[in-house]
Design an enzyme around this catalytic site. Sequence first.
Site, PDB file in Angstrom:
ATOM      1  N   CYS A   1       0.815  -1.223   0.000  1.00 29.23           N
ATOM      2  CA  CYS A   1       0.000   0.000   0.000  1.00 29.23           C
ATOM      3  C   CYS A   1       0.845   1.268   0.000  1.00 29.23           C
ATOM      4  O   CYS A   1       0.309   2.371  -0.095  1.00 29.23           O
ATOM      5  CB  CYS A   1      -0.942  -0.017   1.191  1.00 29.23           C
ATOM      6  SG  CYS A   1      -1.894  -1.535   1.256  1.00 29.23           S
TER       7      CYS A   1
ATOM      8  N   HIS B   1      -3.397   6.696   2.283  1.00 30.27           N
ATOM      9  CA  HIS B   1      -3.820   5.394   1.772  1.00 30.27           C
ATOM     10  C   HIS B   1      -5.167   5.065   2.427  1.00 30.27           C
ATOM     11  O   HIS B   1      -5.340   5.205   3.645  1.00 30.27           O
ATOM     12  CB  HIS B   1      -2.762   4.353   2.124  1.00 30.27           C
ATOM     13  CG  HIS B   1      -3.254   2.953   1.995  1.00 30.27           C
ATOM     14  ND1 HIS B   1      -3.872   2.502   0.857  1.00 30.27           N
ATOM     15  CD2 HIS B   1      -3.245   1.914   2.867  1.00 30.27           C
ATOM     16  CE1 HIS B   1      -4.217   1.242   1.040  1.00 30.27           C
ATOM     17  NE2 HIS B   1      -3.858   0.858   2.242  1.00 30.27           N
TER      18      HIS B   1
ATOM     19  N   ASN C   1     -10.161  -0.890   0.621  1.00 29.08           N
ATOM     20  CA  ASN C   1      -8.709  -0.718   0.561  1.00 29.08           C
ATOM     21  C   ASN C   1      -8.201  -1.283  -0.773  1.00 29.08           C
ATOM     22  O   ASN C   1      -8.196  -2.493  -0.966  1.00 29.08           O
ATOM     23  CB  ASN C   1      -8.093  -1.459   1.750  1.00 29.08           C
ATOM     24  CG  ASN C   1      -6.583  -1.416   1.761  1.00 29.08           C
ATOM     25  OD1 ASN C   1      -5.946  -1.056   0.774  1.00 29.08           O
ATOM     26  ND2 ASN C   1      -5.994  -1.795   2.887  1.00 29.08           N
TER      27      ASN C   1
HETATM   28  N1  ACO Z   1     -17.892  -8.980  11.004  1.00 24.99           N
HETATM   29  C1  ACO Z   1     -18.302  -9.242  12.249  1.00 24.99           C
HETATM   30  N2  ACO Z   1     -17.452  -9.538  13.250  1.00 24.99           N
HETATM   31  C2  ACO Z   1     -16.149  -9.559  12.963  1.00 24.99           C
HETATM   32  C3  ACO Z   1     -15.651  -9.288  11.674  1.00 24.99           C
HETATM   33  C4  ACO Z   1     -16.590  -8.997  10.670  1.00 24.99           C
HETATM   34  N3  ACO Z   1     -16.222  -8.724   9.397  1.00 24.99           N
HETATM   35  N4  ACO Z   1     -14.305  -9.380  11.692  1.00 24.99           N
HETATM   36  C5  ACO Z   1     -13.961  -9.683  12.950  1.00 24.99           C
HETATM   37  N5  ACO Z   1     -15.071  -9.799  13.712  1.00 24.99           N
HETATM   38  C6  ACO Z   1     -15.169 -10.128  15.123  1.00 24.99           C
HETATM   39  C7  ACO Z   1     -13.992 -10.946  15.607  1.00 24.99           C
HETATM   40  O1  ACO Z   1     -14.185 -12.317  15.378  1.00 24.99           O
HETATM   41  C8  ACO Z   1     -13.981 -10.605  17.076  1.00 24.99           C
HETATM   42  O2  ACO Z   1     -14.958 -11.351  17.724  1.00 24.99           O
HETATM   43  P1  ACO Z   1     -14.729 -11.912  19.223  1.00 24.99           P
HETATM   44  O3  ACO Z   1     -14.562 -10.691  20.076  1.00 24.99           O
HETATM   45  O4  ACO Z   1     -15.971 -12.694  19.482  1.00 24.99           O
HETATM   46  O5  ACO Z   1     -13.485 -12.751  19.143  1.00 24.99           O
HETATM   47  C9  ACO Z   1     -14.424  -9.149  17.108  1.00 24.99           C
HETATM   48  O6  ACO Z   1     -15.126  -8.920  15.864  1.00 24.99           O
HETATM   49  C10 ACO Z   1     -13.274  -8.188  17.200  1.00 24.99           C
HETATM   50  O7  ACO Z   1     -12.301  -8.547  16.221  1.00 24.99           O
HETATM   51  P2  ACO Z   1     -11.000  -7.744  16.030  1.00 24.99           P
HETATM   52  O8  ACO Z   1     -10.169  -8.356  14.927  1.00 24.99           O
HETATM   53  O9  ACO Z   1     -10.343  -7.544  17.360  1.00 24.99           O
HETATM   54  O10 ACO Z   1     -11.622  -6.364  15.505  1.00 24.99           O
HETATM   55  P3  ACO Z   1     -11.006  -4.939  15.493  1.00 24.99           P
HETATM   56  O11 ACO Z   1     -11.779  -4.063  16.357  1.00 24.99           O
HETATM   57  O12 ACO Z   1      -9.508  -4.952  15.643  1.00 24.99           O
HETATM   58  O13 ACO Z   1     -11.333  -4.492  13.986  1.00 24.99           O
HETATM   59  C11 ACO Z   1     -10.246  -4.266  11.858  1.00 24.99           C
HETATM   60  C12 ACO Z   1     -10.805  -5.230  12.912  1.00 24.99           C
HETATM   61  C13 ACO Z   1     -11.398  -3.439  11.317  1.00 24.99           C
HETATM   62  C14 ACO Z   1      -9.638  -5.089  10.740  1.00 24.99           C
HETATM   63  C15 ACO Z   1      -9.203  -3.340  12.532  1.00 24.99           C
HETATM   64  O14 ACO Z   1      -8.286  -4.090  13.296  1.00 24.99           O
HETATM   65  C16 ACO Z   1      -8.444  -2.547  11.513  1.00 24.99           C
HETATM   66  O15 ACO Z   1      -8.998  -1.721  10.839  1.00 24.99           O
HETATM   67  N6  ACO Z   1      -7.135  -2.739  11.434  1.00 24.99           N
HETATM   68  C17 ACO Z   1      -6.327  -2.125  10.386  1.00 24.99           C
HETATM   69  C18 ACO Z   1      -6.312  -3.059   9.240  1.00 24.99           C
HETATM   70  C19 ACO Z   1      -5.867  -2.452   7.963  1.00 24.99           C
HETATM   71  O16 ACO Z   1      -6.127  -1.323   7.671  1.00 24.99           O
HETATM   72  N7  ACO Z   1      -5.223  -3.292   7.167  1.00 24.99           N
HETATM   73  C20 ACO Z   1      -4.802  -2.945   5.870  1.00 24.99           C
HETATM   74  C21 ACO Z   1      -3.397  -2.494   5.878  1.00 24.99           C
HETATM   75  S1  ACO Z   1      -2.890  -1.971   4.338  1.00 24.99           S
HETATM   76  C22 ACO Z   1      -2.126  -3.227   3.491  1.00 24.99           C
HETATM   77  O17 ACO Z   1      -0.953  -3.185   3.299  1.00 24.99           O
HETATM   78  C23 ACO Z   1      -2.903  -4.399   3.003  1.00 24.99           C
END
Ligand code: ACO
Length: 335
Positions: free
Chosen positions: A112, A262, A292
């Site tokens: 990215c 990004h 993304n």
């Molecule tokens: N729908 C519903 N529930 C979900 C989903 C979903 N799509 N995904 C995860 N959950 C659940 C999990 O299973 C977990 O449940 P549990 O508490 O029962 O175990 C709960 O939601 C919390 O999961 P987390 O992974 O801790 O969720 P978080 O609040 O961290 O949000 C997210 C996840 C949105 C991905 C966040 O961490 C984020 O935005 N991180 C940055 C990621 C990013 O931008 N990546 C791209 C980088 S760029 C590149 O180079 C590719």
Amino acid sequence: KGCKLVGCGSAAPTLKVSNDDLAKIVDTSDEWISVRTGIRNRRVLSGKDSLTTLAVEAARKALEMAQVEADDVDLVLMCTSTPEDLFGSAPQIQKALGCKRNPLAYDITAACSGFVLGLVSAACHIRGGGFQNVLVIGADSLSRYVDWTDRGTCILFGDAAGAVLVQACDSEEDGLFSFDLHSDGDGQRHLNATVKQNEMDDVVGSNGSVLGFPPRQSSYSCIQMNGKEVFRFAVQCVPQSIESALEKAGLPRSSIDWLLLHQANRRIIDAVATRLEVPPERVISNLENYGNTSAASIPLALDEAVRSGKVKAGHTIAAAGFGAGLTWGSAIVRW
Ligand code: ACO
């Protein structure tokens, strides 16, 4: 010698996948996705669409805006982590554009951050190598590497392409003020899509070493991500990088007309803007419609902002990419 941005363009696949569509294949909801990420729709390559076709379309639009002929392009930089040829996609794009003088064309792989790196590379080629017209394309199709049963990652990504034409100019007109680039291989464990080891029959080579033979078709694993760690990395490193680029340019924060990050996640964008004290009305974002799109996200959002009249000639943009590698970097540019 200076360099300036003289054209931009973008393209996205026709297939639109909404959060509700995803909720039919994984246990998720429109509310969960939009609250946590800001994403509502993404575009996904399908049927006869190809990443190369999208990249060519984006590049053609950038050339048209710049009023530069394909024959006058002397370098094509294709920033992508998902080329359609292991050896690189850029020469295919050069061919499709009809650049008859066989200009250099090569790929840049930096996830990215790829587009920011491409922009900086274009400037280096212009300043140090005498190049005149450099096409910088950011294009990715991470949908091909997503595990569509993993709700933690498949909701995030979309496919697209964006391009800018960077042109040589007099130093007074220089439009790339400064940049700041980094990587941290230690963070690769938080975000990766590594090559799969083949299962191979062992044979012993003539010097006694064990060879796997015959090597069979290779492939990559799906994207693995620790979302919380990636989030933490982005909100810490990106503001520091932009501050550092501003300092190198001798510009205050208040000189930023537009913050263009990004497009990974709405919460990351908001957190970075808050840290830099950039008000929401000066933040460019189209994440809601595309998700993304990796290396494409910055030129795609820039293109929409330019064509809608938001970004005007002379505006200063703080652009920053961040992602797998880990890699991150910023560029302070004038449109
Ligand atoms: N729908 C519903 N529930 C979900 C989903 C979903 N799509 N995904 C995860 N959950 C659940 C999990 O299973 C977990 O449940 P549990 O508490 O029962 O175990 C709960 O939601 C919390 O999961 P987390 O992974 O801790 O969720 P978080 O609040 O961290 O949000 C997210 C996840 C949105 C991905 C966040 O961490 C984020 O935005 N991180 C940055 C990621 C990013 O931008 N990546 C791209 C980088 S760029 C590149 O180079 C590719």
